[in-house]
Motif scaffolding. Structure first.
Motif, mmCIF file in Angstrom:
data_model
loop_
_atom_site.group_PDB
_atom_site.id
_atom_site.type_symbol
_atom_site.label_atom_id
_atom_site.label_comp_id
_atom_site.label_asym_id
_atom_site.label_seq_id
_atom_site.Cartn_x
_atom_site.Cartn_y
_atom_site.Cartn_z
ATOM 1 N N ARG A 295 -38.987 -14.960 -19.992
ATOM 2 C CA ARG A 295 -37.741 -15.661 -19.676
ATOM 3 C C ARG A 295 -36.719 -15.547 -20.802
ATOM 4 N N LYS A 296 -37.101 -14.865 -21.880
ATOM 5 C CA LYS A 296 -36.171 -14.661 -22.987
ATOM 6 C C LYS A 296 -36.092 -13.169 -23.273
ATOM 7 N N TYR B 101 -36.712 -8.838 -28.952
ATOM 8 C CA TYR B 101 -36.203 -7.793 -29.834
ATOM 9 C C TYR B 101 -37.231 -7.509 -30.924
ATOM 10 N N PRO C 163 -37.833 -13.534 -29.879
ATOM 11 C CA PRO C 163 -36.876 -13.898 -28.824
ATOM 12 C C PRO C 163 -35.459 -13.974 -29.366
ATOM 13 N N ILE C 164 -34.507 -13.446 -28.596
ATOM 14 C CA ILE C 164 -33.094 -13.568 -28.970
ATOM 15 C C ILE C 164 -32.316 -14.024 -27.746
ATOM 16 N N GLU C 165 -31.101 -14.523 -27.981
ATOM 17 C CA GLU C 165 -30.257 -14.965 -26.864
ATOM 18 C C GLU C 165 -29.859 -13.756 -26.021
ATOM 19 N N LEU C 166 -29.776 -13.964 -24.706
ATOM 20 C CA LEU C 166 -29.418 -12.880 -23.801
ATOM 21 C C LEU C 166 -28.048 -12.300 -24.153
ATOM 22 N N GLU C 167 -27.124 -13.185 -24.521
ATOM 23 C CA GLU C 167 -25.777 -12.716 -24.863
ATOM 24 C C GLU C 167 -25.822 -11.796 -26.084
ATOM 25 N N THR C 168 -26.646 -12.156 -27.065
ATOM 26 C CA THR C 168 -26.805 -11.321 -28.258
ATOM 27 C C THR C 168 -27.390 -9.964 -27.863
ATOM 28 N N GLU D 171 -24.793 -7.786 -26.218
ATOM 29 C CA GLU D 171 -23.857 -7.249 -27.219
ATOM 30 C C GLU D 171 -24.486 -6.071 -27.950
#
Ligand code: SF4
Length: 189
Positions: free
Chosen positions: A103-104, A107, A117-122, A125
């Motif tokens: 669900r995340k 990277y 885990p990193i933010e989807l928006e990151t 980008e």
């Protein structure tokens, strides 16, 4: 707990007295089975959808209870599949509710040994930056004789069979507009 057996609980008597003469209904139903209800019967909403797994596009009925998907079955109203699903499509509920579902965005940085885990928006980008940089580095404006090419050899697209027509259409548009020439789909290979 053992249920006390009496003459009346003898199966053939139950068949005769309940009208279930073939013994395929209430005469042979245990108390435990009588207490069960299918998830399709207890759902509070049914949503029509399309199987996400392959380009056949079989119709699905998604049963929802308390905001959660509880069961997915074939949709008899679908002109494509008329209520049928293959074993993969029949297991779609597990795709939604599997405890192993990611669900995340993950990277693994250069030299790293673990996924983080990193933010989807990151993540989006980072992908966009790499896409643009690869396109720029692989750009060919003209060939050795000065004839126009205006293409990039730095990016390519390879789609999977879970992509539907609309997604493939948009991917083809995006990559062609970006100058890519290698645009394929697994379904064609
Ligand atoms: S149910 Fe099976 S055949 Fe139908 S779309 Fe899904 S994966 Fe494809």
């Amino acid at each position: 707990m053992d249920v006390k057996k009496t003459f009346l609980s003898w199966p053939v008597v139950r068949q005769a007295t309940s009208g279930d003469f073939l013994g395929r209904g209430p005469a042979v139903t245990s108390a435990r089975t009588r207490g069960l209800a299918p998830r399709t019967a207890t759902a509070d909403k049914v949503v029509q959808s399309v199987c996400p797994y392959c380009a056949v596009g079989c119709g699905q009925r998604v049963f929802v209870k308390d905001g959660q998907v509880v069961q997915i079955e074939g949709d008899p109203d679908s002109p494509v599949s008329r209520g049928r699903l293959c074993p993969k499509g029949s297991a779609s509920e597990q795709l939604v509710n599997s405890p192993g579902r990611q669900r995340k965005a993950l990277y693994r940085r250069p030299g790293g040994t673990e996924w983080e885990p990193i933010e989807l928006e990151t993540a989006m980008e980072m992908i966009a930056d790499r896409f643009l940089e690869s396109r720029r580095r692989g750009w060919q404006d003209t060939d050795e004789n000065g004839r126009p090419l205006r293409r990039t050899m730095g990016i390519a697209a390879l789609g999977g069979a879970t992509l539907d027509n609309e997604e493939n259409y948009l991917i083809k548009k995006l990559f062609t507009a970006a100058g890519a020439i290698q645009i394929e789909n697994q379904a064609r290979i």
